[in-house]
Design a protein around this motif. Structure first.
Motif, PDB file in Angstrom:
ATOM      1  N   SER A 232       0.678  -1.070   0.098  1.00  0.00           N
ATOM      2  CA  SER A 232       0.176   0.013   0.152  1.00  0.00           C
ATOM      3  C   SER A 232       0.943   1.347   0.117  1.00  0.00           C
ATOM      4  O   SER A 232       2.145   1.128   0.220  1.00  0.00           O
ATOM      5  CB  SER A 232      -0.886  -0.138   1.275  1.00  0.00           C
ATOM      6  N   ILE A 233       0.324   2.306  -0.152  1.00  0.00           N
ATOM      7  CA  ILE A 233       0.936   3.677  -0.056  1.00  0.00           C
ATOM      8  C   ILE A 233       0.223   4.693   0.955  1.00  0.00           C
ATOM      9  O   ILE A 233      -1.308   4.620   0.630  1.00  0.00           O
ATOM     10  CB  ILE A 233       0.923   4.275  -1.460  1.00  0.00           C
ATOM     11  N   LEU A 234       0.662   5.123   1.801  1.00  0.00           N
ATOM     12  CA  LEU A 234       0.371   6.340   2.578  1.00  0.00           C
ATOM     13  C   LEU A 234       0.777   7.505   1.798  1.00  0.00           C
ATOM     14  O   LEU A 234       1.748   7.974   1.640  1.00  0.00           O
ATOM     15  CB  LEU A 234       1.014   6.163   3.916  1.00  0.00           C
ATOM     16  N   ILE A 235      -0.433   8.486   1.862  1.00  0.00           N
ATOM     17  CA  ILE A 235      -0.376   9.674   0.934  1.00  0.00           C
ATOM     18  C   ILE A 235      -0.803  10.831   1.890  1.00  0.00           C
ATOM     19  O   ILE A 235      -1.690  11.025   2.756  1.00  0.00           O
ATOM     20  CB  ILE A 235      -1.287   9.545  -0.098  1.00  0.00           C
ATOM     21  N   GLN A 236      -0.105  12.041   1.727  1.00  0.00           N
ATOM     22  CA  GLN A 236      -0.179  13.486   2.108  1.00  0.00           C
ATOM     23  C   GLN A 236      -0.505  14.163   1.186  1.00  0.00           C
ATOM     24  O   GLN A 236       0.000  14.284   0.144  1.00  0.00           O
ATOM     25  CB  GLN A 236       0.936  13.899   2.916  1.00  0.00           C
ATOM     26  N   TYR A 237      -1.780  14.751   0.975  1.00  0.00           N
ATOM     27  CA  TYR A 237      -2.143  15.810  -0.320  1.00  0.00           C
ATOM     28  C   TYR A 237      -1.470  17.000  -0.194  1.00  0.00           C
ATOM     29  O   TYR A 237      -0.841  17.712   0.675  1.00  0.00           O
ATOM     30  CB  TYR A 237      -3.605  16.239  -0.046  1.00  0.00           C
ATOM     31  N   ARG A 238      -1.345  17.414  -1.550  1.00  0.00           N
ATOM     32  CA  ARG A 238      -0.628  18.742  -1.621  1.00  0.00           C
ATOM     33  C   ARG A 238      -1.342  19.905  -1.526  1.00  0.00           C
ATOM     34  O   ARG A 238      -0.971  20.813  -1.004  1.00  0.00           O
ATOM     35  CB  ARG A 238      -0.189  18.778  -3.395  1.00  0.00           C
ATOM     36  N   SER A 239      -2.876  19.525  -1.719  1.00  0.00           N
ATOM     37  CA  SER A 239      -3.453  21.012  -1.467  1.00  0.00           C
ATOM     38  C   SER A 239      -4.919  20.535  -1.155  1.00  0.00           C
ATOM     39  O   SER A 239      -5.324  19.163  -1.294  1.00  0.00           O
ATOM     40  CB  SER A 239      -3.733  21.718  -2.775  1.00  0.00           C
ATOM     41  N   PRO A 240      -5.829  21.140  -0.724  1.00  0.00           N
ATOM     42  CA  PRO A 240      -7.231  20.869  -0.442  1.00  0.00           C
ATOM     43  C   PRO A 240      -7.918  20.311  -1.287  1.00  0.00           C
ATOM     44  O   PRO A 240      -8.972  19.547  -1.353  1.00  0.00           O
ATOM     45  CB  PRO A 240      -7.758  22.147   0.130  1.00  0.00           C
ATOM     46  N   MET A 241      -7.523  20.861  -2.725  1.00  0.00           N
ATOM     47  CA  MET A 241      -8.255  20.447  -3.901  1.00  0.00           C
ATOM     48  C   MET A 241      -8.083  18.872  -4.180  1.00  0.00           C
ATOM     49  O   MET A 241      -8.959  18.016  -4.672  1.00  0.00           O
ATOM     50  CB  MET A 241      -7.732  21.259  -5.171  1.00  0.00           C
ATOM     51  N   SER A 242      -6.985  18.289  -3.547  1.00  0.00           N
ATOM     52  CA  SER A 242      -6.823  16.832  -3.981  1.00  0.00           C
ATOM     53  C   SER A 242      -7.926  15.918  -3.336  1.00  0.00           C
ATOM     54  O   SER A 242      -7.922  14.859  -3.667  1.00  0.00           O
ATOM     55  CB  SER A 242      -5.246  16.645  -3.314  1.00  0.00           C
ATOM     56  N   VAL A 243      -8.486  16.417  -2.071  1.00  0.00           N
ATOM     57  CA  VAL A 243      -9.475  15.782  -1.537  1.00  0.00           C
ATOM     58  C   VAL A 243     -10.455  15.438  -2.306  1.00  0.00           C
ATOM     59  O   VAL A 243     -10.871  14.311  -2.322  1.00  0.00           O
ATOM     60  CB  VAL A 243     -10.058  16.567  -0.353  1.00  0.00           C
ATOM     61  N   ALA A 244     -11.048  16.426  -2.835  1.00  0.00           N
ATOM     62  CA  ALA A 244     -12.196  16.113  -3.921  1.00  0.00           C
ATOM     63  C   ALA A 244     -11.659  15.357  -5.156  1.00  0.00           C
ATOM     64  O   ALA A 244     -12.722  14.343  -5.681  1.00  0.00           O
ATOM     65  CB  ALA A 244     -12.881  17.332  -4.482  1.00  0.00           C
ATOM     66  N   ILE A 245     -10.604  15.477  -5.758  1.00  0.00           N
ATOM     67  CA  ILE A 245     -10.116  14.751  -6.954  1.00  0.00           C
ATOM     68  C   ILE A 245      -9.626  13.526  -7.022  1.00  0.00           C
ATOM     69  O   ILE A 245      -9.770  12.295  -7.749  1.00  0.00           O
ATOM     70  CB  ILE A 245      -9.401  15.487  -7.939  1.00  0.00           C
ATOM     71  N   PHE A 246      -8.344  13.323  -6.014  1.00  0.00           N
ATOM     72  CA  PHE A 246      -7.433  12.251  -5.946  1.00  0.00           C
ATOM     73  C   PHE A 246      -8.171  10.919  -5.618  1.00  0.00           C
ATOM     74  O   PHE A 246      -7.950   9.927  -6.484  1.00  0.00           O
ATOM     75  CB  PHE A 246      -6.282  12.579  -5.068  1.00  0.00           C
TER      76      PHE A 246
END
Length: 406
Positions: A232-246
Motif C-alpha cells: 500500500s501507499i500512505l499519502i499526504q495531499y499537496r492541496s485541499p483540492m486533492s481531497v475532492a479529486i484524487f
C-alpha cells in the motif's frame, strides 16, 4: 464518640448489607472505569497513528481493512498493488508525500515493514541508539520491540512469512538490528522497519532459492521491476483540492482503492460506540440500583435505630450530629464502593491488555485519567442523595414520641 466512629460501627453491625451495597457500587464503577479508559485509549491511538495521513491506497477490497492493515497493523492487507502503477500515483501532482509499504513478514508476531525514508519523515522518527536502516537486511526496531524481544544493536533475527506465527521462517537471510527508535507513543513502537528491497529479496529467494546462486541475486533486484509489488501507499495531499479529486481518480481509473483514515476511523468508532453506549447504560443502571439499595438500607436501619438515636438526643447529641451520622454512613458506603470499583476497573483492563495478541491495539490499566474524578464525584453524590432523606428523618425525629412508644 465522634459521629464518624458511630457511623462506622453502625455500618458494620450488618456486614452483609454493607458488603452487598459496596459490591453493587464497585461493580458499576468498575464497568464505567473500563469503558472510560478503553475508549479514551482507542480514540487516542486512532488519532495518533493517522494524524498526518490523508489517504491510504492499496488493493481493492474493504477500505476499513486497508486502513487497519496499513496504519494500525492489526489486520491482513487487502492484497498487493503493482509497483509500476504505484509509482505513477506517487508522482501525481496531487501528492505532497507518498510512503510506500511492503508488508508480509513478522518476527514473533511483530510486523516487519519495508518502507523508505519518507516513513521517517511522516512519523518524525528519531533513534535512541544506532541509526536508521539503509542497506538490505538492516532493521531499525521500535522501542517496544527492543524491550519485549530483548534485541540490541548488532543482534540478528529471522523473519517469518505471514503477519503472525513463526512456522514459515526465512532462514536464509537474517535481519541485523542497526538502530532502536526512541519511544514515539504510536504504532511505530511495535514495528520492525527495513528497506523495501529486503522484503522483495526475501520473497524472490523463497521462490527460486534452490535454483539460483546468491551472487546472481545481487543484480536480481532491478531485473524485473515490472513484477514487483507493494502492499500500500500512505499519502499526504499537496492541496485541499486533492481531497475532492484524487481518491475518486484512484477508485475509478485504476485497479486500486483509496481509503480515508479519518472516514474509516470515524466509522469504526461509531460501530464501537454502539456497544460502549449500551454498556454505559448498563453500568448506570447498576449504580442506580446501588443508590436505591443504599437508601433502603439506611432507611430500614434508621427505623430500627430510632430508639437509640432518641436516647443519644437525651444524652445531649444535637440534631445536626444525628444528621451527620446518617449522611456519613451513606458516604462511607459509596466511597468504599467507588474506590474498590476504580481499582477493579484498572486491574481488569490491565488483565484484558495482557491477553491481547496485537501489540498495536494493546490496552493498559496503568493509566490515570483526569476524567476519573467524575466517577469519584458520582460515587460521592450517590452516597449523599441516598442518605439525605433518612438523614432528614433523623434530624426531625420526635424524641418524646419515640421514647413513649417504647
Amino acid at each position: 464518640m465522634s459521629p464518624l466512629k458511630i457511623s462506622w460501627k453502625n455500618l458494620w453491625s450488618k456486614p452483609l448489607n454493607a458488603g452487598l451495597n459496596i459490591l453493587l457500587i464497585a461493580f458499576g464503577t468498575a464497568i464505567l472505569t473500563i469503558l472510560l479508559l478503553a475508549s479514551s485509549q482507542v480514540s487516542e491511538k486512532l488519532e495518533n497513528n493517522a494524524k498526518d495521513i490523508d489517504l491510504v491506497v492499496g488493493a481493492k477490497g474493504s477500505p476499513l481493512q486497508l486502513v487497519l492493515s496499513s496504519i494500525y497493523y492489526i489486520d491482513f492487507p487487502t492484497g498487493n498493488i503493482p509497483l509500476k502503477e504505484a509509482r505513477t500515483l506517487m508522482s501525481s501532482p496531487f501528492v505532497k508525500m507518498a510512503v510506500p509499504l511492503a508488508l508480509g513478514d513478522n518476527y514473533n508476531g511483530l510486523r516487519i515493514v519495508g518502507t523508505d525514508s519518507n516513513f521517517v519523515k511522516l512519523y518524525k522518527l528519531n533513534t535512541s541508539e544506532g541509526k536508521m536502516w539503509a542497506g538490505d537486511f538492516e532493521a531499525t526496531i521500535g522501542a517496544d520491540v527492543a524491550k519485549t524481544q530483548n534485541l540490541k544493536i548488532g543482534d540478528t533475527f529471522n523473519g517469518a512469512h505471514g503477519l503472525s506465527g513463526s512456522r514459515d521462517v526465512h532462514e536464509h537471510h537474517p535481519y541485523k538490528v542497526v538502530g532502536i527508535l526512541a519511544p514515539q507513543g504510536n504504532v511505530t513502537d511495535n514495528l520492525i522497519l527495513t528497506n523495501i528491497s529486503s522484503v522483495w529479496k526475501m520473497h524472490d529467494e523463497e521462490h527460486d532459492h534452490d535454483e539460483h546462486d546468491h551472487e546472481e541475486h545481487e543484480h536480481h533486484e532491478h531485473d524485473h521491476d515490472e513484477d514487483k509489488e507493494l502492499t500500500s501507499i500512505l499519502i499526504q495531499y499537496r492541496s485541499p483540492m486533492s481531497v475532492a479529486i484524487f481518491p475518486r481518480m484512484v477508485n475509478e481509473t485504476t485497479n486500486m482503492q483509496a481509503a480515508s483514515p479519518a472516514q474509516e476511523s470515524t466509522r469504526l468508532f461509531s460501530l464501537i460506540g454502539v456497544g460502549v453506549d449500551t454498556l454505559q447504560w448498563f453500568a448506570v443502571l447498576i449504580m442506580l440500583i446501588a443508590a436505591i439499595s443504599v437508601f433502603v438500607n439506611l432507611y430500614n436501619s434508621l427505623k430500627e435505630r430510632s430508639y437509640d438515636l432518641a436516647i443519644m438526643r437525651t444524652l445531649g447529641a444535637s440534631r445536626t450530629k444525628l444528621f451527620v451520622i446518617v449522611i456519613a454512613e451513606g458516604i462511607m458506603l459509596t466511597l468504599a464502593g467507588t474506590l474498590i470499583g476504580l481499582a477493579l476497573g484498572h486491574f481488569a483492563l490491565e488483565l484484558i491488555g495482557s491477553y491481547q495478541e496485537s501489540g498495536q491495539a494493546r490496552l493498559s490499566g496503568m493509566v490515570l485519567l483526569s476524567d476519573e474524578i467524575y466517577l469519584f464525584a458520582a460515587g460521592l453524590s450517590i452516597g449523599i442523595f441516598a442518605s439525605i432523606i433518612p438523614a432528614i428523618q433523623a434530624y426531625r425525629s420526635d424524641i418524646s414520641r419515640i421514647l413513649s412508644k417504647n
